[in-house]
Design a protein around this motif. Structure first.
Motif, short mmCIF file in Angstrom:
data_model
loop_
_atom_site.label_atom_id
_atom_site.label_comp_id
_atom_site.label_asym_id
_atom_site.label_seq_id
_atom_site.Cartn_x
_atom_site.Cartn_y
_atom_site.Cartn_z
N ALA A 84 -2.93 -9.71 8.65
CA ALA A 84 -2.32 -9.07 7.62
C ALA A 84 -1.68 -9.94 6.63
CB ALA A 84 -1.65 -7.95 8.05
N ARG A 85 -0.75 -10.95 7.51
CA ARG A 85 0.22 -11.78 6.88
C ARG A 85 -0.84 -12.82 5.99
NH1 ARG A 85 3.06 -11.65 11.89
NH2 ARG A 85 2.04 -13.45 12.60
N ALA A 86 -1.92 -13.24 6.57
CA ALA A 86 -2.64 -14.19 5.80
C ALA A 86 -3.37 -13.71 4.49
CB ALA A 86 -4.06 -14.82 6.70
N TRP A 87 -3.65 -12.07 4.83
CA TRP A 87 -4.15 -11.52 3.79
C TRP A 87 -3.39 -11.26 2.48
CZ3 TRP A 87 -3.20 -6.51 1.77
CH2 TRP A 87 -4.31 -5.78 1.12
N LEU A 88 -2.16 -10.80 2.94
CA LEU A 88 -1.16 -10.68 1.79
C LEU A 88 -0.70 -11.91 1.12
CD1 LEU A 88 1.63 -8.73 3.77
CD2 LEU A 88 0.38 -8.04 1.61
N ALA A 89 -0.85 -13.28 1.65
CA ALA A 89 -0.71 -14.43 1.22
C ALA A 89 -1.75 -14.88 0.22
CB ALA A 89 -0.49 -15.54 2.13
N ASP A 90 -2.96 -14.48 0.36
CA ASP A 90 -4.32 -14.74 -0.30
C ASP A 90 -4.44 -13.46 -1.33
OD1 ASP A 90 -4.49 -17.09 1.20
OD2 ASP A 90 -5.90 -16.27 2.59
N SER A 139 -2.11 0.42 3.08
CA SER A 139 -3.05 -0.36 3.67
C SER A 139 -3.90 -0.89 2.61
CB SER A 139 -3.73 0.42 4.67
OG SER A 139 -4.29 1.67 3.82
N SER A 140 -3.52 -0.79 1.27
CA SER A 140 -4.65 -1.38 0.45
C SER A 140 -3.68 -1.72 -0.90
CB SER A 140 -5.73 -0.49 0.12
OG SER A 140 -5.33 0.53 -0.49
N LEU A 141 -4.30 -2.78 -1.58
CA LEU A 141 -3.85 -3.20 -3.01
C LEU A 141 -4.60 -2.37 -4.12
CD1 LEU A 141 -1.69 -5.05 -4.59
CD2 LEU A 141 -3.91 -6.45 -5.00
N VAL A 142 -4.05 -1.66 -4.91
CA VAL A 142 -4.60 -0.74 -5.83
C VAL A 142 -4.56 -1.45 -7.34
CG1 VAL A 142 -5.44 1.46 -6.78
CG2 VAL A 142 -4.53 1.04 -4.22
N ALA A 143 -5.62 -1.74 -7.85
CA ALA A 143 -5.33 -2.01 -9.27
C ALA A 143 -6.26 -1.54 -10.42
CB ALA A 143 -5.69 -3.81 -9.53
N LEU A 144 -5.49 -1.00 -11.45
CA LEU A 144 -6.49 -0.54 -12.80
C LEU A 144 -7.18 -1.38 -13.52
CD1 LEU A 144 -3.87 2.11 -14.03
CD2 LEU A 144 -5.52 2.49 -12.31
N VAL A 145 -8.63 -1.43 -13.45
CA VAL A 145 -9.23 -2.35 -14.29
C VAL A 145 -10.19 -1.94 -15.18
CG1 VAL A 145 -9.35 -3.65 -12.10
CG2 VAL A 145 -11.20 -2.09 -12.50
N ARG A 146 -10.92 -2.64 -16.03
CA ARG A 146 -11.59 -2.12 -17.02
C ARG A 146 -13.15 -2.86 -16.47
NH1 ARG A 146 -10.88 1.87 -20.66
NH2 ARG A 146 -8.58 1.94 -20.89
N GLN A 147 -14.17 -2.07 -16.67
CA GLN A 147 -15.38 -2.62 -16.33
C GLN A 147 -15.93 -3.61 -17.72
OE1 GLN A 147 -17.90 -0.39 -13.75
NE2 GLN A 147 -16.68 1.36 -14.63
N ALA A 148 -17.01 -4.11 -17.33
CA ALA A 148 -17.53 -5.13 -18.73
C ALA A 148 -17.71 -4.10 -19.80
CB ALA A 148 -18.78 -5.76 -18.06
N LEU A 153 -8.49 -3.07 -2.94
CA LEU A 153 -8.55 -4.34 -1.93
C LEU A 153 -7.93 -3.68 -0.62
CD1 LEU A 153 -7.67 -7.34 -3.65
CD2 LEU A 153 -10.22 -6.79 -2.62
N ALA A 154 -8.81 -3.51 0.53
CA ALA A 154 -8.47 -3.02 1.66
C ALA A 154 -7.78 -4.08 2.81
CB ALA A 154 -9.62 -2.26 2.35
N ALA A 155 -6.91 -3.85 3.45
CA ALA A 155 -6.20 -4.69 4.38
C ALA A 155 -7.09 -5.07 5.47
CB ALA A 155 -4.87 -4.20 4.64
N PRO A 156 -6.88 -6.03 6.27
CA PRO A 156 -7.70 -6.16 7.53
C PRO A 156 -7.70 -4.91 8.39
CG PRO A 156 -6.33 -7.98 6.87
CD PRO A 156 -5.88 -7.13 6.09
N GLY A 157 -8.75 -4.74 9.14
CA GLY A 157 -8.69 -3.47 9.99
C GLY A 157 -8.78 -2.19 9.48
N THR A 158 -8.91 -2.12 8.27
CA THR A 158 -9.12 -0.66 7.56
C THR A 158 -10.43 -0.11 7.21
OG1 THR A 158 -8.45 -1.85 5.35
CG2 THR A 158 -6.76 -0.97 6.63
#
Length: 301
Positions: free
Chosen positions: A24-30, A56-65, A74-79
């Motif tokens: 988790a620490r490595a994932w957060l750093a990256d 347990s995840s990073l959530v972003a609002l995005v626009r497709q092409a 983006l799910a954290a490790p182990g989820t």
């Protein structure tokens, strides 16, 4: 793409109960690099991060092409994002948000239909919220796809049971009752349906193509009563604070079970087990106030 991960996510991944702290620490750093790679792979652009976001995840609002709004998770490790993707693909937008793209090259990212994240069933009065929640969860209870193997209720509850420990002698009868209920329920389980696994009012958001859609499944295969137990455990702070909390808790079990034609005692048993399992986990993680609410509720059942 530089940013600081939401503090809610950082705090949750740092709790003593999290199973993969080093990962988790490595994932957060990256995370900034991981998010950039994920959006580039899907030819999308980031509008903004959702804060406070998930535990347990990073959530972003995005626009497709093509300019279509979407949500990238983006799910954290182990989820187990692959299991979530498989469940969403199975439902194909029926009662749940639609999956647009699953994990690619092991990046743990899900691209999904964008809903109104600021409007969940928790914004409604409780009676209306429970009615809408019951209608939503009913749509999710389908035969599991033959090509995908999901964790079963028996397997998941065994993992949870293995971590349940009384912190003192006064708590032991409640823990023993919860573990005994789980054993009896697993031994007599007859249904094998695809379940949301973490269903509650906050997991149902307002949508465009239909008023309410479920998000964030932790899918499991088993009986409907297991899913209903999560819904019974919703809004516990209000229930515990009420003078008639104990009788209201039992009425909630009865009302939800009857409205969805599920056996009351099985809903009560799974609610007892899940409340005690969540309460003892909260104690281990240092969330004492949450633990006290869950365990007091369990004692009413």
């Amino acid at each position: 793409m530089a940013f600081e991960p939401p503090q809610r996510l950082v705090k949750a991944l740092g709790e003593a109960t999290y199973e993969e702290p080093a990962a988790a620490r490595a994932w957060l750093a990256d995370l900034p690099e991981l998010l950039e790679q994920a959006v580039r792979r899907r030819e999308s652009t980031v509008e903004r991060l959702l804060v406070p976001g998930g535990r347990s995840s990073l959530v972003a609002l995005v626009r497709q092409a093509d300019g279509t709004p979407a949500l990238l998770k983006l799910a954290a490790p182990g989820t187990r994002p692959e299991a979530e993707a498989a469940a969403l693909a199975c439902w194909d937008g029926w009662g749940a948000c639609r999956l647009l793209d699953g994990p690619a090259e092991g990046d743990g990212a899900l691209l999904m239909e964008r809903l109104h994240s600021e409007v969940s069933l928790r914004s409604l009065p409780e009676a209306k919220a429970l009615l809408e929640a019951a209608g939503t969860v009913r749509r999710l209870w389908v035969e599991p796809p033959a090509e995908r193997s999901f964790e079963t209720v028996a397997e998941r509850s065994a993992r949870l049971a293995a971590a349940v420990r009384p912190v003192d002698d006064a708590m032991r009868p409640l823990v023993d009752a919860a573990l005994a209920a789980r054993e009896e329920l697993v031994a007599s389980e007859a249904e094998l349906l695809l379940l949301h696994g973490e269903f509650r009012q906050g997991k149902v958001l307002a949508g465009e193509r239909t008023p309410w859609l479920a998000v964030g499944p932790h899918p499991v295969v088993g009986e409907r009563a297991y899913d209903l137990a999560g819904l019974v455990l919703d809004r516990l702070d209000d229930l515990v604070a009420a003078s008639a909390g104990a009788s209201t808790a039992r009425r909630r079990v009865t009302k939800l079970a009857d409205s969805l034609e599920v056996d009351r005692e099985r809903v009560r048993g799974w609610t007892l087990f899940r409340a005690v399992a969540s309460g003892t986990e909260a104690l281990r993680a240092g969330r004492r106030s949450q633990a006290e609410v869950l365990l007091e509720f369990a004692s009413w059942l």
